[in-house]
Design an enzyme around this catalytic site. Structure first.
Site, mmCIF file in Angstrom:
data_model
loop_
_atom_site.group_PDB
_atom_site.id
_atom_site.type_symbol
_atom_site.label_atom_id
_atom_site.label_comp_id
_atom_site.label_asym_id
_atom_site.label_seq_id
_atom_site.Cartn_x
_atom_site.Cartn_y
_atom_site.Cartn_z
ATOM 1 N N TYR A 65 43.184 10.128 -14.298
ATOM 2 C CA TYR A 65 44.318 10.697 -14.881
ATOM 3 C C TYR A 65 43.752 12.279 -15.469
ATOM 4 O O TYR A 65 42.738 12.360 -16.089
ATOM 5 C CB TYR A 65 44.504 9.695 -16.084
ATOM 6 C CG TYR A 65 45.138 10.215 -17.439
ATOM 7 C CD1 TYR A 65 46.485 10.722 -17.120
ATOM 8 C CD2 TYR A 65 44.676 10.326 -18.568
ATOM 9 C CE1 TYR A 65 47.276 11.183 -18.355
ATOM 10 C CE2 TYR A 65 45.429 10.662 -19.734
ATOM 11 C CZ TYR A 65 46.689 10.974 -19.537
ATOM 12 O OH TYR A 65 47.375 11.589 -20.462
ATOM 13 N N ASP A 68 39.364 1.667 -19.642
ATOM 14 C CA ASP A 68 40.721 1.950 -20.143
ATOM 15 C C ASP A 68 41.734 1.004 -19.320
ATOM 16 O O ASP A 68 41.801 1.176 -18.131
ATOM 17 C CB ASP A 68 41.042 3.437 -19.440
ATOM 18 C CG ASP A 68 42.676 3.643 -19.736
ATOM 19 O OD1 ASP A 68 43.271 3.025 -19.825
ATOM 20 O OD2 ASP A 68 42.823 4.941 -20.102
ATOM 21 N N ILE A 90 45.128 0.457 -20.182
ATOM 22 C CA ILE A 90 46.394 0.444 -20.908
ATOM 23 C C ILE A 90 47.390 0.028 -20.044
ATOM 24 O O ILE A 90 48.532 0.030 -20.354
ATOM 25 C CB ILE A 90 46.034 2.084 -21.230
ATOM 26 C CG1 ILE A 90 46.657 3.064 -20.067
ATOM 27 C CG2 ILE A 90 45.294 2.398 -21.986
ATOM 28 C CD1 ILE A 90 47.038 4.247 -20.625
ATOM 29 N N LYS A 119 52.125 2.105 -22.419
ATOM 30 C CA LYS A 119 52.663 1.896 -20.870
ATOM 31 C C LYS A 119 52.955 0.162 -21.029
ATOM 32 O O LYS A 119 54.103 -0.077 -20.471
ATOM 33 C CB LYS A 119 51.442 1.859 -19.777
ATOM 34 C CG LYS A 119 50.698 3.282 -20.112
ATOM 35 C CD LYS A 119 51.597 4.317 -19.964
ATOM 36 C CE LYS A 119 50.970 5.763 -20.028
ATOM 37 N NZ LYS A 119 52.020 6.976 -19.717
#
Lengths: 489, 489
Positions: A151, A236, A238, A278
């Site tokens: 990302y 992460d 998410i 998300k």
């Protein structure tokens, strides 16, 4: 002296370009902002496929909200709580908020982990959570290893104000971008040779931009690696509730592996980043979470959370919503169903014009393989193609290079931030672009697509007629011909 | 190597004590948290007078909220906006939010300034705003000068993660803690001599903890000073709407002086920090604002705001509320009225037992002069007295040393975070404490108060009988005798 100072009035951070807004990833957003698509008001505008947003189940949330007026401090049923909420400023968060989020995290992890509410720390979205982790775990100049592609926002979130570095762990398409032991060791050793202290590894599971989940072997590899070097592992997660299928791999949280105890590991090294942006589709609400197994980190992160607490109004709403087991269960199952349908429809539509993507089962996007359309396998060629997609096909997608991908020609297409009709328009534009390319190839016009004629001809599916494609792709929303086609023919 | 690393797994920030939670200011909060006063459930508990909260007009806000259901995305009237808000993540903020906040800022500044909505940058409360300013304006090791006494949180907000320093500008009670040119120059020169680059001056106007506003001469002095050295001026004006009187000085925003143009000044040096935590009483909503006259700072601060954006749910509510001119006008005038009444009542009650405070006309607290009660004019003596106030009088107040006050014996008493009945209880406890001290003095018991017998006798007002005091202080809520008195007699 006054003159000398005037030359550098601001900080080095403010004077520098560490924020990374010059990346192509953000350029695409700007193109969209200037000319946003709207089905009736601006049908020729740019379609936003650069935004990993989950808009498929907002109707369920809206229904719930109307049926639960006391969840809001702004209704006659809830206003008695207004004063308490407006004044609430304990950085531990509302107990009911922490409990509900912890329970939600267990549910999206298939009830195979225990989440301890006292380890829930708030932050300003995952953006704030990542920066907070970096501030807690590393000093300026120290580094985290990150598997590519990753990302683009991480460069801002983890590096910008903290002064830490992100060093790539290279992955390749040949094995589906899997993280290998060799790549981990190589990245680590390279840093050591450069005199850079590695403080941890940062992974995203499910991956943004790949949409894949890490298989258990990879998680074992990572745990073993970080435990060997006694460095941190920031996970992460998410996108954990966006996993819509158990194939090819079911989603396994690092928490699950840690709690299993199969792999010996120092728990103080493990930290999760979570968010509702998300999984629930609430990026505007800025609910970020740090969940650490390290008490000192929980303690420090909680103090740092003062810089990005979740609005108590929002805590109150989320606490009520996520405490409703029936709603949560329905939401999670319906969301998976709708994401799976969208994924299938989109990949199918693309396969009809010979475009393939990495097989994935999570995330809100596809990792599309457009390598065949490049004139040469370079970042420059990728960005040329990207400009055509933005400016002519009018789709804001994200080029692989903005994700630090080590291979040129991959693009991330977000697919869950639009309604079915907009997906239709996007797919038609892609089709039209490919058909135009084919026609140009026949007439030897020097377009990007024409130059790749040979590749095209290898793909028999491309020869589907436009008519048949339309029938196949839009069973549920018979649109007129693509506006792009109309204006160009 | 693994062993070496295990010794310092975390960052220096996480391992250090830069957060400052060990300060007495926060200790008092902890004492309150352990044993909070409640009129019926815990009448002997600690009363929270360490919290500068504005709870006097929440009824007006609640009325408005119920009458304006479309201001909430959680009502049938507003739920159509849910999807847009949940997904809203533009770091510029909702246009209607920026417009409404800008207009509100104009109103609380007496409509003598123009606020440009494009300069409104969001942050996670004033806490986030101050850190953001520090990141934008100074590099690690550089310094801001801050007049003492100042808000203890500044040490965390500006220094902790940024590595900048705060250096005191000393003020004295002899001139009402005014900032003088000599003190400014002294602080600046001291820094230069120590090889520390001064990057700016940070002021709070109205002052926390003094409750005073800066007079125009002082503002002119500050503008002239910072313009001479070409350093920044950050003006924290988060208490601007709490100014309940124009005496002894009316509130003048630095913006007003700048726009007047009387004092030549480089506008790029001027930055405001604002918030709705104090002026509207919404600390839980985390609405912080940076308003800079420097375009580069606006631009950089906006990017940094990603770490602490205001929840879109809250932006939506605030936009609707602050766009209602009639409501805002009523709220501002009623709030001033109620604060003035509370101030008068509280200072009057205290004067009855011979306690005086700095004459002030803003803020949500009094700066109380208890120097006479100290055994000696030292921080140690101040903290001894403070422990008695916390543990025996059961009031959480904040000692001057926690505000870096250069004179011992001053205390901040917050007065707007409680209802009238709790004020009564607090005043009775203070009275009881003083009477007990007087009695002890008569019997030569060695208490803190007794040791100050001489000072006491100088104060004739102290000789008021407890009966008369009660009549005077509680006309509207005749409470039984102070529980503290009851249990001890």
């Amino acid at each position: 002296m006054a003159e000398i100072q005037a030359n550098n009035l601001l900080s080095k951070i403010a004077s520098g370009d560490g924020h990374g807004e010059e990346s192509a990833y953000f350029d695409g957003w700007k193109a969209y902002d200037k000319d946003p698509f709207h089905s009736s008001k601006n049908p020729l505008g740019v379609i936003q496929m650069g935004l990993a947003e989950n808009q498929l189940c907002v109707d369920l949330v809206q229904d719930w909200v109307v049926k639960n007026p006391s969840a809001s401090i702004c209704t006659p049923g809830g206003v008695d709580g207004f004063k308490e909420m407006a004044n609430f400023q304990d950085y531990h968060g509302l107990p009911e908020f922490r409990n509900a989020v912890a329970r939600f995290m267990e549910k999206v992890r298939g009830d195979r982990v225990n989440s301890d509410p006292t380890r829930i720390v708030m932050s300003g979205g995952a953006t704030g959570a990542h920066e907070l982790m970096a501030f807690c775990l590393a000093d300026p100049g120290e580094a985290f290893l990150v598997p590519t592609p990753y990302y683009p926002g991480f460069d801002r979130d983890l590096r910008w104000r903290t002064g830490i570095q992100l060093l790539p762990i290279e992955t390749l398409s040949s094995n589906g971008f899997k993280i290998t032991k060799a790549a981990l060791e190589e990245a680590y050793n390279k840093a050591m040779e450069a005199g850079i202290r590695v403080k941890g590894v940062l992974i995203t599971n499910p991956s943004n931009p790949l949409g894949t989940v890490l298989d258990k072997d990879t998680l074992v590899l990572l745990l073993t690696f970080i435990n060997h070097y006694q460095i941190h592992l920031v996970c992460d997660e998410i996108y954990s509730a966006t996993v819509f299928s158990d194939m090819p791999n079911r989603f396994t949280s690092i928490a699950e592996l840690l709690e299993d105890g199969e792999v010996p590991c120092n728990r103080n090294l493990i930290h999760l980043v979570y968010s509702l942006s998300k999984d629930m589709g609430f990026p505007g609400f800025r609910v970020g979470i740090v969940y650490s197994y390290n008490d000192a980190v929980v303690n420090c992160a909680r103090k740092m959370s003062s810089f990005g607490l979740v609005s108590s109004q929002t805590q109150h709403l989320i606490a009520s919503m996520l405490s409703d087991d029936q709603f949560v269960d329905k939401y999670l199952s319906e969301s998976k169903k709708r994401l799976a349908t969208r994924y299938k429809f989109f990949t199918w539509g693309l396969s009809m014009v010979g475009i393939s993507s990495l097989k994935s089962n999570g995330g809100l996007f596809l990792w599309m393989d457009l390598r065949r359309l490049l004139q040469e396998p370079t970042v420059e060629a990728e960005l040329s193609l990207w400009r055509v997609i933005i400016n002519e096909v009018k789709l804001n997608v994200s080029p692989g290079s903005s994700f630090h991908c080590s291979e040129a020609g991959w693009f991330r297409f977000a697919f869950a931030n639009m309604d079915d009709k907009t997906v239709d328009v996007a797919l038609r534009r892609i089709r039209s672009f490919m058909v135009k390319g084919e026609e140009a190839a026949a007439g030897d016009k020097p377009t990007v697509v024409a130059k790749k004629k040979k590749c095209w001809q290898m793909d028999l599916q491309l020869r589907l007629s436009a008519r048949r494609l339309e029938e196949v792709m839009s069973p549920h929303s018979p649109l007129p011909l693509s506006p792009l086609v109309r204006t160009r023919t």
